[in-house]
Design an enzyme around this catalytic site. Structure first.
Site, PDB file in Angstrom:
ATOM      1  N   THR A  91       0.823  -1.218   0.000  1.00 57.19           N
ATOM      2  CA  THR A  91       0.000   0.000   0.000  1.00 57.19           C
ATOM      3  C   THR A  91       0.858   1.270   0.000  1.00 57.19           C
ATOM      4  O   THR A  91       0.422   2.310  -0.481  1.00 57.19           O
ATOM      5  CB  THR A  91      -0.930   0.028   1.232  1.00 57.19           C
ATOM      6  OG1 THR A  91      -0.150  -0.284   2.380  1.00 57.19           O
ATOM      7  CG2 THR A  91      -2.059  -0.962   1.105  1.00 57.19           C
ATOM      8  N   SER A 138      -6.456 -12.384  -5.252  1.00 52.27           N
ATOM      9  CA  SER A 138      -7.010 -11.246  -4.505  1.00 52.27           C
ATOM     10  C   SER A 138      -7.840 -10.385  -5.436  1.00 52.27           C
ATOM     11  O   SER A 138      -7.507 -10.241  -6.628  1.00 52.27           O
ATOM     12  CB  SER A 138      -5.856 -10.414  -3.936  1.00 52.27           C
ATOM     13  OG  SER A 138      -6.344  -9.181  -3.466  1.00 52.27           O
ATOM     14  N   TYR A 153       1.709  -5.771  -5.753  1.00 57.17           N
ATOM     15  CA  TYR A 153       0.807  -6.852  -5.334  1.00 57.17           C
ATOM     16  C   TYR A 153      -0.300  -7.047  -6.368  1.00 57.17           C
ATOM     17  O   TYR A 153      -0.574  -8.176  -6.796  1.00 57.17           O
ATOM     18  CB  TYR A 153       0.214  -6.486  -3.977  1.00 57.17           C
ATOM     19  CG  TYR A 153      -0.666  -7.533  -3.356  1.00 57.17           C
ATOM     20  CD1 TYR A 153      -0.115  -8.623  -2.688  1.00 57.17           C
ATOM     21  CD2 TYR A 153      -2.055  -7.419  -3.409  1.00 57.17           C
ATOM     22  CE1 TYR A 153      -0.931  -9.582  -2.095  1.00 57.17           C
ATOM     23  CE2 TYR A 153      -2.870  -8.366  -2.813  1.00 57.17           C
ATOM     24  CZ  TYR A 153      -2.303  -9.447  -2.153  1.00 57.17           C
ATOM     25  OH  TYR A 153      -3.111 -10.387  -1.563  1.00 57.17           O
ATOM     26  N   LYS A 157      -0.958 -10.429  -8.641  1.00 53.96           N
ATOM     27  CA  LYS A 157      -2.174 -11.239  -8.538  1.00 53.96           C
ATOM     28  C   LYS A 157      -2.936 -11.267  -9.864  1.00 53.96           C
ATOM     29  O   LYS A 157      -3.555 -12.285 -10.206  1.00 53.96           O
ATOM     30  CB  LYS A 157      -3.065 -10.713  -7.404  1.00 53.96           C
ATOM     31  CG  LYS A 157      -2.470 -10.890  -6.004  1.00 53.96           C
ATOM     32  CD  LYS A 157      -2.266 -12.345  -5.615  1.00 53.96           C
ATOM     33  CE  LYS A 157      -1.877 -12.493  -4.139  1.00 53.96           C
ATOM     34  NZ  LYS A 157      -1.652 -13.892  -3.719  1.00 53.96           N
ATOM     35  N   VAL A 186      -8.976 -10.265   5.186  1.00 49.06           N
ATOM     36  CA  VAL A 186      -8.913 -11.203   6.310  1.00 49.06           C
ATOM     37  C   VAL A 186      -7.897 -10.751   7.363  1.00 49.06           C
ATOM     38  O   VAL A 186      -6.790 -10.293   7.019  1.00 49.06           O
ATOM     39  CB  VAL A 186      -8.529 -12.613   5.789  1.00 49.06           C
ATOM     40  CG1 VAL A 186      -8.458 -13.597   6.953  1.00 49.06           C
ATOM     41  CG2 VAL A 186      -9.538 -13.092   4.753  1.00 49.06           C
ATOM     42  N   ARG A 187      -8.260 -10.934   8.644  1.00 49.13           N
ATOM     43  CA  ARG A 187      -7.380 -10.558   9.770  1.00 49.13           C
ATOM     44  C   ARG A 187      -6.209 -11.533   9.900  1.00 49.13           C
ATOM     45  O   ARG A 187      -6.290 -12.555  10.593  1.00 49.13           O
ATOM     46  CB  ARG A 187      -8.186 -10.518  11.081  1.00 49.13           C
ATOM     47  CG  ARG A 187      -9.163  -9.349  11.145  1.00 49.13           C
ATOM     48  CD  ARG A 187      -9.871  -9.276  12.478  1.00 49.13           C
ATOM     49  NE  ARG A 187     -10.750 -10.381  12.746  1.00 49.13           N
ATOM     50  CZ  ARG A 187     -12.004 -10.506  12.295  1.00 49.13           C
ATOM     51  NH1 ARG A 187     -12.544  -9.564  11.531  1.00 49.13           N
ATOM     52  NH2 ARG A 187     -12.727 -11.562  12.606  1.00 49.13           N
TER      53      ARG A 187
HETATM   54  P1  NAP Z   1       0.318 -13.824   5.892  1.00 43.13           P
HETATM   55  O1  NAP Z   1      -0.349 -13.998   7.201  1.00 43.13           O
HETATM   56  O2  NAP Z   1       1.279 -12.702   5.705  1.00 43.13           O
HETATM   57  O3  NAP Z   1       1.000 -15.222   5.504  1.00 43.13           O
HETATM   58  C1  NAP Z   1       1.751 -15.331   4.328  1.00 43.13           C
HETATM   59  C2  NAP Z   1       2.364 -16.708   4.284  1.00 43.13           C
HETATM   60  O4  NAP Z   1       3.148 -16.813   3.080  1.00 43.13           O
HETATM   61  C3  NAP Z   1       3.308 -16.966   5.465  1.00 43.13           C
HETATM   62  O5  NAP Z   1       3.181 -18.286   5.898  1.00 43.13           O
HETATM   63  C4  NAP Z   1       4.668 -16.730   4.838  1.00 43.13           C
HETATM   64  O6  NAP Z   1       5.711 -17.437   5.481  1.00 43.13           O
HETATM   65  C5  NAP Z   1       4.412 -17.316   3.447  1.00 43.13           C
HETATM   66  N1  NAP Z   1       5.470 -16.971   2.505  1.00 43.13           N
HETATM   67  C6  NAP Z   1       5.852 -15.757   2.059  1.00 43.13           C
HETATM   68  N2  NAP Z   1       6.912 -15.882   1.241  1.00 43.13           N
HETATM   69  C7  NAP Z   1       7.200 -17.208   1.175  1.00 43.13           C
HETATM   70  C8  NAP Z   1       8.177 -17.972   0.513  1.00 43.13           C
HETATM   71  N3  NAP Z   1       9.114 -17.416  -0.282  1.00 43.13           N
HETATM   72  N4  NAP Z   1       8.170 -19.321   0.649  1.00 43.13           N
HETATM   73  C9  NAP Z   1       7.232 -19.921   1.431  1.00 43.13           C
HETATM   74  N5  NAP Z   1       6.308 -19.251   2.118  1.00 43.13           N
HETATM   75  C10 NAP Z   1       6.288 -17.905   1.985  1.00 43.13           C
HETATM   76  O7  NAP Z   1      -0.761 -13.619   4.749  1.00 43.13           O
HETATM   77  P2  NAP Z   1      -2.234 -14.221   4.557  1.00 43.13           P
HETATM   78  O8  NAP Z   1      -3.181 -13.114   4.750  1.00 43.13           O
HETATM   79  O9  NAP Z   1      -2.400 -15.487   5.297  1.00 43.13           O
HETATM   80  O10 NAP Z   1      -2.165 -14.484   2.987  1.00 43.13           O
HETATM   81  C11 NAP Z   1      -2.267 -15.772   2.394  1.00 43.13           C
HETATM   82  C12 NAP Z   1      -2.631 -15.584   0.939  1.00 43.13           C
HETATM   83  O11 NAP Z   1      -3.903 -14.905   0.854  1.00 43.13           O
HETATM   84  C13 NAP Z   1      -1.633 -14.694   0.174  1.00 43.13           C
HETATM   85  O12 NAP Z   1      -1.430 -15.215  -1.117  1.00 43.13           O
HETATM   86  C14 NAP Z   1      -2.352 -13.347   0.103  1.00 43.13           C
HETATM   87  O13 NAP Z   1      -1.929 -12.590  -0.998  1.00 43.13           O
HETATM   88  C15 NAP Z   1      -3.803 -13.803  -0.028  1.00 43.13           C
HETATM   89  N6  NAP Z   1      -4.782 -12.791   0.350  1.00 43.13           N
HETATM   90  C16 NAP Z   1      -4.860 -12.316   1.631  1.00 43.13           C
HETATM   91  C17 NAP Z   1      -5.801 -11.343   1.944  1.00 43.13           C
HETATM   92  C18 NAP Z   1      -5.945 -10.805   3.351  1.00 43.13           C
HETATM   93  O14 NAP Z   1      -6.752  -9.891   3.558  1.00 43.13           O
HETATM   94  N7  NAP Z   1      -5.244 -11.332   4.336  1.00 43.13           N
HETATM   95  C19 NAP Z   1      -6.662 -10.836   0.959  1.00 43.13           C
HETATM   96  C20 NAP Z   1      -6.557 -11.325  -0.341  1.00 43.13           C
HETATM   97  C21 NAP Z   1      -5.625 -12.308  -0.628  1.00 43.13           C
HETATM   98  P3  NAP Z   1       6.858 -16.689   6.363  1.00 43.13           P
HETATM   99  O15 NAP Z   1       6.320 -16.657   7.767  1.00 43.13           O
HETATM  100  O16 NAP Z   1       8.051 -17.575   6.208  1.00 43.13           O
HETATM  101  O17 NAP Z   1       7.050 -15.318   5.796  1.00 43.13           O
END
Ligand code: NAP
Length: 230
Positions: A91, A138, A153, A157, A186-187
């Site tokens: 952002t 997303s 981002y 996506k 999502v939180r």
């Molecule tokens: P998060 O809590 O930040 O978790 C991201 C996960 O991705 C963590 O487990 C992180 O592991 C892992 N990751 C990042 N880089 C990596 C790598 N090189 N190799 C392996 N693992 C890696 O995010 P989240 O909200 O759960 O997001 C999960 C998915 O949902 C993402 O694709 C995100 O774009 C999508 N999404 C989320 C939202 C939202 O509002 N939260 C909305 C739309 C889409 P580390 O701990 O090792 O960094």
């Protein structure tokens, strides 16, 4: 049924593992921190679920290769691949003056890595009678609903959505369904505390696409099991 989830020891990935395990999937929980990954998998195992941890930094070809070998050797097949690992909801980034490191990392992790992992896994998923690939995308990547902001981002996506359409078309004759899913806001560490949805709600739509029946859709973009704009 064997499922693989990337980035799976926290956030939406962890909840996706939980919901799949509750549906009696055998789940391979992957991540790049072995201590956190082993601990998360162990918690599922003590509650009687079949969850294995395997190391995977999605950006490392050598990790992908070792994981592919592990699955081939242990199971000989993969039914579900959830490309969940994601990074950099940027952002604070300005499209006219971006931080190129963030652009590069977002492109690698959110787009190139799921592509490479999917290609490595295709021979195993083709062996399944109900192969499913879920790309956790997303609404930020929707071209029709695109608003300025988080350029790296959003572009990564949108590219993941292109990959979804292309893979779905190519794998249709093998009965492998490929869909993109937006979990909503999502939180999690990425979504922040003000997000409107819980991980349970967000992961439900991911698990819906992972567990689709054979008459379910392929090549679509969904939130909560309902189509959304590309
Ligand atoms: P998060 O809590 O930040 O978790 C991201 C996960 O991705 C963590 O487990 C992180 O592991 C892992 N990751 C990042 N880089 C990596 C790598 N090189 N190799 C392996 N693992 C890696 O995010 P989240 O909200 O759960 O997001 C999960 C998915 O949902 C993402 O694709 C995100 O774009 C999508 N999404 C989320 C939202 C939202 O509002 N939260 C909305 C739309 C889409 P580390 O701990 O090792 O960094």
């Amino acid at each position: 049924m064997i499922a693989l989830v990337t980035g799976a020891y926290r956030g939406l990935g962890l909840e996706t593992v939980k919901q799949l395990a509750e549906l009696n999937y055998t789940v391979i929980l992957t991540g790049r921190n072995d201590e956190k990954g082993e601990a998360a998998a162990e918690l599922f195992r003590v509650s009687g679920k079949e969850v294995y941890y395997h190391h995977l930094d999605v950006n490392l070809d050598s990790d992908i290769e070792k994981l592919r070998y592990f699955i081939e050797d242990k199971f000989g097949v993969l039914d579900v691949l959830v490309n969940n690992a994601g990074i950099h909801y940027d952002t604070g980034n300005d499209v006219t003056n971006p931080d190129w490191n963030i652009v590069q990392e977002a492109t690698n992790t959110n787009f190139l890595a799921p592509w490479k992992l999917t290609v490595a896994i295709i021979p195993l998923i083709k062996k399944s009678s109900r192969g499913r690939i879920v790309n956790v995308s997303s609404g930020a990547g929707s071209l029709q609903d695109m608003t300025p902001g988080s350029p790296a981002y959003s572009a990564s996506k949108a590219a993941m959505n292109v990959l979804t359409i292309q893979l779905a078309a190519k794998l249709k004759s093998d009965s492998v369904k490929v869909n993109a899913v937006c979990p909503g806001w999502v939180r999690t560490d990425m979504g922040g505390l003000n997000a409107t949805r819980s991980v349970e709600e967000g992961a439900r739509g991911i698990v819906w696409a992972a567990a689709l029946e054979n008459d379910g859709p392929t090549g679509g973009f969904f939130r909560d099991g309902k189509p959304i704009n590309w």
